[in-house]
Structure formats: C-alpha cells, structure tokens
Design an enzyme around this catalytic site. Structure first.
Site, PDB file in Angstrom:
ATOM      1  N   GLY A 234     -53.293  -2.835 -64.236  1.00 24.32           N
ATOM      2  CA  GLY A 234     -53.900  -2.070 -63.143  1.00 24.32           C
ATOM      3  C   GLY A 234     -55.407  -2.174 -63.039  1.00 24.32           C
ATOM      4  O   GLY A 234     -56.013  -1.421 -62.269  1.00 24.32           O
TER       5      GLY A 234
ATOM      6  N   GLU B 276     -51.351  -5.078 -69.805  1.00 22.27           N
ATOM      7  CA  GLU B 276     -50.544  -5.953 -68.928  1.00 22.27           C
ATOM      8  C   GLU B 276     -51.255  -6.195 -67.601  1.00 22.27           C
ATOM      9  O   GLU B 276     -50.801  -5.733 -66.554  1.00 22.27           O
ATOM     10  CB  GLU B 276     -49.201  -5.274 -68.632  1.00 22.27           C
ATOM     11  N   PRO B 277     -52.364  -6.894 -67.600  1.00 19.16           N
ATOM     12  CA  PRO B 277     -53.061  -7.119 -66.330  1.00 19.16           C
ATOM     13  C   PRO B 277     -52.405  -8.213 -65.485  1.00 19.16           C
ATOM     14  O   PRO B 277     -52.001  -9.248 -66.008  1.00 19.16           O
ATOM     15  CB  PRO B 277     -54.461  -7.565 -66.776  1.00 19.16           C
TER      16      PRO B 277
ATOM     17  N   ARG C  30     -49.822  -7.842 -47.930  1.00 18.06           N
ATOM     18  CA  ARG C  30     -50.643  -6.725 -48.426  1.00 18.06           C
ATOM     19  C   ARG C  30     -51.370  -5.944 -47.321  1.00 18.06           C
ATOM     20  O   ARG C  30     -51.374  -4.714 -47.353  1.00 18.06           O
ATOM     21  CB  ARG C  30     -51.633  -7.208 -49.500  1.00 18.06           C
TER      22      ARG C  30
ATOM     23  N   TYR D 272     -49.941  -2.276 -47.519  1.00 17.83           N
ATOM     24  CA  TYR D 272     -50.790  -1.314 -48.255  1.00 17.83           C
ATOM     25  C   TYR D 272     -52.092  -1.000 -47.521  1.00 17.83           C
ATOM     26  O   TYR D 272     -52.982  -0.394 -48.122  1.00 17.83           O
ATOM     27  CB  TYR D 272     -51.200  -1.887 -49.621  1.00 17.83           C
TER      28      TYR D 272
ATOM     29  N   CYS E 111     -42.894 -11.758 -35.128  1.00 18.73           N
ATOM     30  CA  CYS E 111     -42.494 -10.994 -33.952  1.00 18.73           C
ATOM     31  C   CYS E 111     -42.435  -9.504 -34.286  1.00 18.73           C
ATOM     32  O   CYS E 111     -41.379  -8.866 -34.258  1.00 18.73           O
ATOM     33  CB  CYS E 111     -41.146 -11.507 -33.456  1.00 18.73           C
ATOM     34  N   GLU E 112     -43.572  -8.993 -34.709  1.00 19.32           N
ATOM     35  CA  GLU E 112     -43.792  -7.577 -35.019  1.00 19.32           C
ATOM     36  C   GLU E 112     -45.292  -7.411 -35.056  1.00 19.32           C
ATOM     37  O   GLU E 112     -46.007  -8.407 -35.211  1.00 19.32           O
ATOM     38  CB  GLU E 112     -43.276  -7.221 -36.434  1.00 19.32           C
TER      39      GLU E 112
ATOM     40  N   TYR F 231     -49.847 -11.097 -55.795  1.00 13.83           N
ATOM     41  CA  TYR F 231     -48.955 -10.455 -54.829  1.00 13.83           C
ATOM     42  C   TYR F 231     -49.115 -11.063 -53.430  1.00 13.83           C
ATOM     43  O   TYR F 231     -48.968 -10.372 -52.431  1.00 13.83           O
ATOM     44  CB  TYR F 231     -49.179  -8.927 -54.806  1.00 13.83           C
TER      45      TYR F 231
END
Ligand code: LLP
Length: 413
Positions: free
Chosen positions: A222, A261-262, A300, A304, A330-331, A358
C-alpha cells in the site's frame, strides 16, 4: 535515478509494436525496489512483490532476479510465480474468500500460506494440524488508503479475521495444534502516512504474545506513489525508521522477520500506456480527444476516479489547451475531463503515465476489443513481452452450440 523513457523511445515502440501499447521500463522497477531495500537495510525485512499489480511473466522473472520474494492473491498467481522462477519458499499466497481446495493446492506447491477466515483455518487445522506452517490474515480495524474501494483493513472490510475474534482464533489454533508462523495485516492502497503502519504494528504487538512459534509479521503493502502533480511518495526512509524503532523496542517482536507486500510502489511508475488519437470532436462543453483505447485497457480513472498524467508526446511544444480525453468504449469512458495538454491532433500519440500497476492487469475484452501488447525496455532495448490479442483470442474458449439456419416460425434444432 533511472531516467524516464524519452518521447522518442515511446514513439519508436509505438511504431514498432503498434498502439495501444503498455511499455515497462525495467530500470525503474529496479530503482524502486532498491529504494526499499536500501531504506530498510538495518532491519530484518523481506519484500514480497504484490504481483496482482502486474503479472506479466517477464516482469515477474525480472523482479525475481532483483532478489524480491512474491505475494500472490490467487492460486494462478502462485503458479505464475513458480513458472517465472520463484522458489516455493519465496512465494506467499494470501487469498480471500476461496474454497479450501485452493488452499490444499497451494500447500501441495509448498508455498507460504496466509489464511483469512476462521472457516478455512479450521479446515486447515483438521487436515494439516502442526504439519504445515501457516499465517493468519487479521483485520486490524484501521481505516487507511486513498479511497474506500481500496481500503481493506477497516471494521466493515471483508478481508482477514477481525482482531476482536482473537479468542476464536486461539481456540482453533489450540484445538488443532496449528503451527502459526506469520501474522498478516494489509490496511489499503495509496497510503502516504507512515503512522498507519505504526498503528498496524501496535495492533499486532498486542497479539504476538499469544503465538509462540511466530517467525514473521507481515505489514502488507500500500505504499503511496505520486500520481498527480504535487503528490508525494510515502517517505520510505521515515517509515523504515519508525518500523525499526517499534520492533527494536519490543522484546517479543525484535527477533521476528518483517514482511512487506508492495505492488504499486514497485511497478506503477515503470509503466507507460501509449495510445493514439482517433478522433477530435469540438462541442460547446468541451473538446473531446478520442483515443484508440478505453476503460477496457485502463480502468482506474473510471473505477476509482484515479488521476493519470497524460502527455501528448507527438507535439510536446504545442500550445496548451483544455481537452477531455475519452475512450472508444460504448459507455461513458472518460480518462480525464478538462485536462491541459499540448495541442492535440488526430494521429498524435498520447501517453498515460503510472500505468504499470493495475493497468494491463485489470484490462478486459469488453466490447470485444483486443487487449494491448506489452513491451519491456531494458538496457535501452525494447522487447515484446506479450503479443497483442488478435481476433482468435476472442473466440479461443467459445463453444459454438448452434450453427443452423433460423427459419422464421421454426424452433432452432
Ligand atoms: N497485499 C495485499 C494483501 C493486498 O490486498 C494488496 C492490494 C497489496 C498487498 C498491494 O497493494 P499496493 O502496494 O499495490 O497498493 N486496483 C487498485 C489497488 C487495489 C489493491 C488491492 N490490494 C488500484 O488500482 O488502485
């Protein structure tokens, strides 16, 4: 410091391999990894790269060659890690909400396992008793992280066994004589404040005395990296100092190994997502720039509200104007609204920065669009590390059930 990839390098890659294209800069990964190992050189720390951020096999084996261990959130990530050359002892498997059969499979691979529910802890106890070392993922009830969607340690989060259920955990551990060697927490992603980790450590310190066979405590990942101009990376030096102080001063913790755990910290900034402008559209509200990609390739911003710096590398000296950068899905598919860019023309290459973590990993074939290729730049040379999807990729696992002529009024046979 690893230089950024130049516009010329990115344009060369785009011309050689086509767009949209994910480009990863190996030396930047190394720089980020070494920032961590240097900062923590005085503590007994092991870094497990959280590969959910990016699992391309060539990236995994590169990270393995740097000396990192690896954190996996599914059995297939664990298998990819082994495939990439990690030894089972370097692999940590921390999943959530999975069936016990996946845990059995992980045990058959000989990897380190963290368990995140009482139910699976009990099943593990019944099957392995003291015979297979295991860790417990705890939910520390700490709110942290850039936004709620990526906060995982708070008191309404599905992750881990709540620390307030310690009595139940201990009952299972005693009943089956479990060999608990690791306690794990992970509070969220995009954490800038080192004190969040200190809070986590304090929660763990209350619990450590109940587990006599512990070898490590895992503080999760994180670590924040900068996305927006003005953003700052978490102060790794300060974090290392605070973690060391906390452990040195604690009699029961000072001999434990500390695990992190990066994911983003190691691979976000190495990644560039290169797209090309299909269409310019002037409207009263804004000027749209439609690129040959969409949230199917980089989710992303839509998922987010994340900010990714965008650069027009075809016209870096063009006059700055405001644009809304959108995809071709198409959105509603907006990468950035009213963003200042150097003048954009159809055919220009637009680069999204910080796309390593990600990015490709969360891509999909929505709208039956093809996933991009991935390349790695290492020692100044560019290597293809994943081919672009082709039309066959869309058909590969489909089973054609009915190939009949539909006659009006008749049921298909
Ligand atoms: N360890 C565990 C148990 C995790 O759940 C995660 C991330 C990490 C480590 C690595 O976190 P990192 O260092 O990458 O922040 N897709 C979101 C991030 C979700 C993170 C999920 N778990 C995003 O694009 O912002």
């Amino acid at each position: 410091m690893a230089r950024q990839l130049s516009n010329e390098q990115l344009i060369r890659a785009a011309k050689d391999f086509g767009t949209p294209l994910y480009v990863y800069h190996a030396e930047k990964i190394k720089e980020q990894y070494e920032k961590l190992t240097n900062a923590f050189s005085k503590s007994n720390v092991v870094f497990f790269y959280a590969c959910k951020a990016l699992t391309n096999i060539s990236i995994l084996s590169y990270i393995q060659s740097l000396g990192a261990n690896i954190d996996c959130s599914s059995i297939n990530e664990a298998k990819l890690a082994l495939h990439a050359g990690f030894a089972p002892t370097q692999v940590l498997y921390t999943s959530n909400g999975i069936g016990f059969d996946e845990i059995e499979e992980a045990a058959s691979l000989g990897v380190n396992i963290n368990i995140d529910s009482l139910s699976n802890l009990e099943k593990f106890g019944k099957k392995y008793r003291h015979g297979y070392p295991v860790g417990i993922r705890l939910r520390p009830n700490i709110m942290a992280g850039g936004n709620l969607k990526i906060s995982t340690g708070h008191d309404k989060s599905k992750f881990g066994i709540p620390v307030d259920q310690l009595d139940k955990i201990l009952a299972v551990v005693r009943q089956y004589d479990l060999l608990i060697t690791d306690l794990h927490i992970h509070t969220g992603s995009d954490i800038k404040d080192a004190d969040v980790f200190v809070k986590g450590i304090e929660v763990l310190f209350d619990i450590i005395p109940y587990f006599k066979e512990l070898k490590s405590v895992d503080l999760g990942g994180g670590f924040k990296i900068p996305y927006q101009p003005g953003d700052e990376e978490i102060d790794i030096g300060l974090l290392a100092k605070k973690v060391k102080q906390a452990f040195d001063n604690h009699p029961q913790a000072k001999d434990l190994q500390i695990w992190f755990e990066p994911g983003k910290f190691i691979v976000s900034e190495c990644g560039y997502f290169v797209t090309q402008v299909n269409v310019m559209k002037e409207t009263a509200a804004t000027t749209f720039v439609s690129v040959n990609s969409g949230f199917n390739h980089l989710i992303r911003p839509m998922f987010y509200d994340s900010y990714h710096r965008i650069e027009n590398i075809s016209n870096p000296d063009g006059e700055e104007k405001k644009y809304s950068v959108v995809g071709n899905i198409c959105e509603t598919d907006t990468f950035a609204w009213d963003r200042k860019l150097n003048e954009v023309r159809e055919g220009d290459y637009l680069v999204f920065h910080n796309a390593g973590a990600y990015g490709f990993e969360m891509s999909s074939n929505f709208n039956s669009r093809l996933k991009p290729a991935e390349v790695m730049v290492r020692g100044g040379k560019t290597f293809l590390i994943r081919k672009r999807d082709d039309f066959d990729s869309l058909l590969r696992n489909q089973v054609i059930l009915l190939q009949v002529q539909h006659e009006p009024g008749k049921e298909p046979v």
